[in-house]
Enzyme design. Sequence first.
Site: not given
Length: 300
Positions: A155, A159
């Site tokens: 993640y 991002k």
Amino acid sequence: MDLSGKAAVVTGSGRGLGLAYARALAAAGAAVVVNDVDAAAADEAVRQITAAGGSAVAEVVPVGSTEAANALVARAVDSFGRLDVMVANAGVLRDKVLWKMTDEDFDTVVEVHLRGTFTCVRAAVERMRAQGEGGRIVVAGSPAGQRGNFGQTNYAAAKAGIAAMVRTWAMELARAGITANAVIPVAATAMTRSIPAFAPHVEALEQHGTALPGSLRKGEGFGTAEDVAGLVAFLASDASADVTGQCIGIGGDRLALWSHPQEVSVAYADGGWSADAIADAWPVTVGRTPQTFGIPAPRL
């Protein structure tokens, strides 16, 4: 904020932050394509928006592939005749520490967040450039992508990549009048419900409508999904024409601008640096103030 005459796509907007974004855009006058993998959630979002007097249609498709991105843009054009705003928000989590994270855990998150943002924005930009009237790209970043976070290799990497893409797109799209910005939200959602310090407050909000305390709204910049939606509406509007390439944090009562990576300390050595020279110089030059990492723990 008047978005009348504009058409927007919001990915992952059947619930949570995405739903708040879609509702805010529609309330400002934009026609919205609601996207989700859950048909019931997408249909319910459309029902809420239209019941409030807005205009919305659903497109049920998992983001990631070029085909899905093209379908979303086509839905906007077929339904509303144009596309002015792409909000790439869809996401999933597969949290595990590095040594327990599988290839599938990594690939799933990267496919939805990073590739899904890329394919959706690319398809949107192709349409916006053909229209010749500019446009707005709003993508979903995260504090994890800015700082790193335990158990979120996949993640955080996705991002961070999204933030880098925004800075690149701001340069590439400037001549076409298309802006690109990342929203860095901190809000009570399914993704933050698992954080122990936030969990009881999120539960009280969801089950009893109990307002989040000031220690969260101001001290931690932690609020509701609706608290974030105003920033998305602003970035979708003509008022943000000069805002591009930025990572903007919002949550609760806090609005913030994140810095871009830059050199913070430099040292020089005639003839270059050997390993021994670096070892000698490190603690008294560039290594004197190492950069911190990780999302700070809530101070409650």
